[in-house]
Design a protein around this motif. Structure first.
Motif, PDB file in Angstrom:
ATOM      1  N   LEU A  28      31.982  43.978  32.134  1.00 48.09           N
ATOM      2  CA  LEU A  28      33.439  43.976  31.971  1.00 48.09           C
ATOM      3  C   LEU A  28      33.814  42.677  31.249  1.00 48.09           C
ATOM      4  O   LEU A  28      34.115  41.663  31.866  1.00 48.09           O
ATOM      5  N   PRO A  29      33.759  42.705  29.917  1.00 55.93           N
ATOM      6  CA  PRO A  29      34.024  41.489  29.138  1.00 55.93           C
ATOM      7  C   PRO A  29      35.441  40.954  29.358  1.00 55.93           C
ATOM      8  O   PRO A  29      36.368  41.723  29.650  1.00 55.93           O
ATOM      9  N   SER A  30      35.603  39.667  29.172  1.00 53.77           N
ATOM     10  CA  SER A  30      36.926  39.043  29.338  1.00 53.77           C
ATOM     11  C   SER A  30      37.925  39.571  28.316  1.00 53.77           C
ATOM     12  O   SER A  30      39.129  39.466  28.516  1.00 53.77           O
ATOM     13  N   THR A  31      37.442  40.166  27.244  1.00 51.83           N
ATOM     14  CA  THR A  31      38.322  40.705  26.198  1.00 51.83           C
ATOM     15  C   THR A  31      38.699  42.174  26.423  1.00 51.83           C
ATOM     16  O   THR A  31      39.440  42.738  25.630  1.00 51.83           O
ATOM     17  N   HIS A  32      38.196  42.789  27.483  1.00 56.21           N
ATOM     18  CA  HIS A  32      38.498  44.204  27.744  1.00 56.21           C
ATOM     19  C   HIS A  32      40.007  44.359  27.907  1.00 56.21           C
ATOM     20  O   HIS A  32      40.633  43.625  28.671  1.00 56.21           O
ATOM     21  N   PRO A  33      40.622  45.308  27.204  1.00 60.38           N
ATOM     22  CA  PRO A  33      42.088  45.438  27.247  1.00 60.38           C
ATOM     23  C   PRO A  33      42.659  45.767  28.630  1.00 60.38           C
ATOM     24  O   PRO A  33      43.813  45.445  28.903  1.00 60.38           O
ATOM     25  N   ASP A  34      41.899  46.364  29.503  1.00 62.32           N
ATOM     26  CA  ASP A  34      42.386  46.715  30.845  1.00 62.32           C
ATOM     27  C   ASP A  34      41.779  45.845  31.936  1.00 62.32           C
ATOM     28  O   ASP A  34      41.855  46.185  33.119  1.00 62.32           O
ATOM     29  N   ARG A  35      41.197  44.720  31.572  1.00 61.60           N
ATOM     30  CA  ARG A  35      40.486  43.873  32.538  1.00 61.60           C
ATOM     31  C   ARG A  35      41.357  43.491  33.741  1.00 61.60           C
ATOM     32  O   ARG A  35      40.916  43.603  34.880  1.00 61.60           O
ATOM     33  N   VAL A  36      42.564  43.053  33.505  1.00 58.96           N
ATOM     34  CA  VAL A  36      43.434  42.613  34.609  1.00 58.96           C
ATOM     35  C   VAL A  36      43.706  43.766  35.564  1.00 58.96           C
ATOM     36  O   VAL A  36      43.603  43.617  36.785  1.00 58.96           O
ATOM     37  N   ARG A  37      44.037  44.929  35.024  1.00 61.34           N
ATOM     38  CA  ARG A  37      44.308  46.100  35.883  1.00 61.34           C
ATOM     39  C   ARG A  37      43.047  46.560  36.607  1.00 61.34           C
ATOM     40  O   ARG A  37      43.105  46.940  37.779  1.00 61.34           O
ATOM     41  N   ILE A  38      41.908  46.512  35.927  1.00 59.13           N
ATOM     42  CA  ILE A  38      40.637  46.914  36.549  1.00 59.13           C
ATOM     43  C   ILE A  38      40.293  45.978  37.698  1.00 59.13           C
ATOM     44  O   ILE A  38      39.932  46.424  38.797  1.00 59.13           O
ATOM     45  N   LEU A  39      40.401  44.675  37.451  1.00 55.34           N
ATOM     46  CA  LEU A  39      40.065  43.709  38.506  1.00 55.34           C
ATOM     47  C   LEU A  39      41.027  43.820  39.689  1.00 55.34           C
ATOM     48  O   LEU A  39      40.612  43.653  40.842  1.00 55.34           O
ATOM     49  N   ALA A  40      42.291  44.129  39.420  1.00 58.73           N
ATOM     50  CA  ALA A  40      43.253  44.310  40.518  1.00 58.73           C
ATOM     51  C   ALA A  40      42.895  45.545  41.347  1.00 58.73           C
ATOM     52  O   ALA A  40      42.929  45.508  42.587  1.00 58.73           O
ATOM     53  N   ALA A  41      42.534  46.633  40.686  1.00 59.28           N
ATOM     54  CA  ALA A  41      42.147  47.857  41.403  1.00 59.28           C
ATOM     55  C   ALA A  41      40.870  47.627  42.205  1.00 59.28           C
ATOM     56  O   ALA A  41      40.747  48.078  43.345  1.00 59.28           O
ATOM     57  N   HIS A  42      39.924  46.908  41.614  1.00 60.97           N
ATOM     58  CA  HIS A  42      38.661  46.598  42.297  1.00 60.97           C
ATOM     59  C   HIS A  42      38.931  45.715  43.517  1.00 60.97           C
ATOM     60  O   HIS A  42      38.401  45.964  44.606  1.00 60.97           O
ATOM     61  N   ALA A  43      39.757  44.686  43.354  1.00 61.93           N
ATOM     62  CA  ALA A  43      40.069  43.778  44.466  1.00 61.93           C
ATOM     63  C   ALA A  43      40.744  44.524  45.613  1.00 61.93           C
ATOM     64  O   ALA A  43      40.431  44.291  46.785  1.00 61.93           O
ATOM     65  N   ALA A  44      41.660  45.421  45.289  1.00 64.23           N
ATOM     66  CA  ALA A  44      42.344  46.194  46.331  1.00 64.23           C
ATOM     67  C   ALA A  44      41.356  47.081  47.083  1.00 64.23           C
ATOM     68  O   ALA A  44      41.407  47.181  48.312  1.00 64.23           O
ATOM     69  N   ALA A  45      40.440  47.714  46.353  1.00 63.52           N
ATOM     70  CA  ALA A  45      39.437  48.573  46.999  1.00 63.52           C
ATOM     71  C   ALA A  45      38.485  47.738  47.856  1.00 63.52           C
ATOM     72  O   ALA A  45      38.119  48.147  48.956  1.00 63.52           O
ATOM     73  N   LEU A  46      38.075  46.560  47.360  1.00 59.37           N
ATOM     74  CA  LEU A  46      37.218  45.674  48.157  1.00 59.37           C
ATOM     75  C   LEU A  46      37.913  45.277  49.452  1.00 59.37           C
ATOM     76  O   LEU A  46      37.319  45.331  50.530  1.00 59.37           O
ATOM     77  N   ALA A  47      39.166  44.852  49.339  1.00 54.03           N
ATOM     78  CA  ALA A  47      39.917  44.405  50.515  1.00 54.03           C
ATOM     79  C   ALA A  47      40.081  45.521  51.542  1.00 54.03           C
ATOM     80  O   ALA A  47      40.078  45.267  52.747  1.00 54.03           O
ATOM     81  N   ALA A  48      40.210  46.750  51.064  1.00 50.66           N
ATOM     82  CA  ALA A  48      40.386  47.898  51.961  1.00 50.66           C
ATOM     83  C   ALA A  48      39.060  48.448  52.471  1.00 50.66           C
ATOM     84  O   ALA A  48      39.051  49.368  53.288  1.00 50.66           O
ATOM     85  N   ALA A  51      34.899  52.571  49.034  1.00 48.66           N
ATOM     86  CA  ALA A  51      33.688  52.687  48.208  1.00 48.66           C
ATOM     87  C   ALA A  51      33.987  52.482  46.735  1.00 48.66           C
ATOM     88  O   ALA A  51      33.115  52.057  45.975  1.00 48.66           O
ATOM     89  N   GLY A  52      35.198  52.765  46.314  1.00 53.01           N
ATOM     90  CA  GLY A  52      35.514  52.631  44.902  1.00 53.01           C
ATOM     91  C   GLY A  52      36.996  52.775  44.640  1.00 53.01           C
ATOM     92  O   GLY A  52      37.806  52.794  45.566  1.00 53.01           O
ATOM     93  N   TYR A  53      37.335  52.890  43.371  1.00 53.54           N
ATOM     94  CA  TYR A  53      38.722  53.005  42.933  1.00 53.54           C
ATOM     95  C   TYR A  53      38.769  53.857  41.672  1.00 53.54           C
ATOM     96  O   TYR A  53      37.757  54.089  41.023  1.00 53.54           O
ATOM     97  N   ARG A  54      39.941  54.324  41.320  1.00 54.91           N
ATOM     98  CA  ARG A  54      40.145  55.069  40.081  1.00 54.91           C
ATOM     99  C   ARG A  54      40.390  54.071  38.954  1.00 54.91           C
ATOM    100  O   ARG A  54      41.257  53.202  39.067  1.00 54.91           O
ATOM    101  N   ASP A  55      39.603  54.184  37.885  1.00 52.48           N
ATOM    102  CA  ASP A  55      39.800  53.321  36.728  1.00 52.48           C
ATOM    103  C   ASP A  55      41.221  53.531  36.211  1.00 52.48           C
ATOM    104  O   ASP A  55      41.636  54.672  35.994  1.00 52.48           O
ATOM    105  N   PRO A  56      41.982  52.451  36.027  1.00 54.32           N
ATOM    106  CA  PRO A  56      43.376  52.593  35.614  1.00 54.32           C
ATOM    107  C   PRO A  56      43.561  53.270  34.255  1.00 54.32           C
ATOM    108  O   PRO A  56      44.588  53.894  34.015  1.00 54.32           O
TER     109      PRO A  56
END
Length: 94
Positions: A28-48, A51-56
Motif C-alpha cells: 500500500l504505497p504512500s502515493t495510493h489515492p485511497d490510502r487514507v480511507r483504506i488505513l481508516a477502514a483497516h484501523a476500525a476493523a482492527l479496533a473492532a 477479520a477484515g473490512y470492505r475496501d472503500p
C-alpha cells in the motif's frame, strides 16, 4: 497444496518489525489515492477485532493484519496487510 502456507511450508513466522496498522510500502504505497480511507477502514476493523473490512474503492473484502497475524503463517498471496512481509535484506557489500 491449496496455497495456504505454500511460501512457508505452514511454518509459523515472526512478524515484521512494524505495527499491525502500518502495511508494507510495496503493498500500500504512500502515493495510493485511497490510502487514507483504506488505513481508516483497516484501523476500525482492527479496533473492532474484525477479520477484515470492505475496501472503500472496490468493495472487496480485505483481511486485516490482526487476522493474518493470528493465523500464524504467510500464505504468499500478496495480502495488502500481510504482517509477515518485510523489506528485503540490503545487498551484501564487499
Amino acid at each position: 497444496m491449496d496455497g495456504v502456507g505454500e511460501q512457508t511450508g505452514g511454518r509459523r513466522l515472526p512478524l515484521a518489525p512494524r505495527p499491525l496498522d502500518q502495511p508494507h510500502p510495496s503493498r500500500l504505497p504512500s502515493t495510493h489515492p485511497d490510502r487514507v480511507r483504506i488505513l481508516a477502514a483497516h484501523a476500525a476493523a482492527l479496533a473492532a477485532g474484525e477479520a477484515g473490512y470492505r475496501d472503500p474503492a472496490t468493495g472487496l473484502f480485505v483481511l486485516t493484519a490482526g487476522f493474518l497475524a493470528r493465523r500464524g503463517t504467510c500464505c504468499g498471496r500478496g495480502c495488502r496487510h500481510c504482517p509477515y512481509v518485510d523489506d528485503p535484506a540490503p545487498p551484501a557489500t564487499g
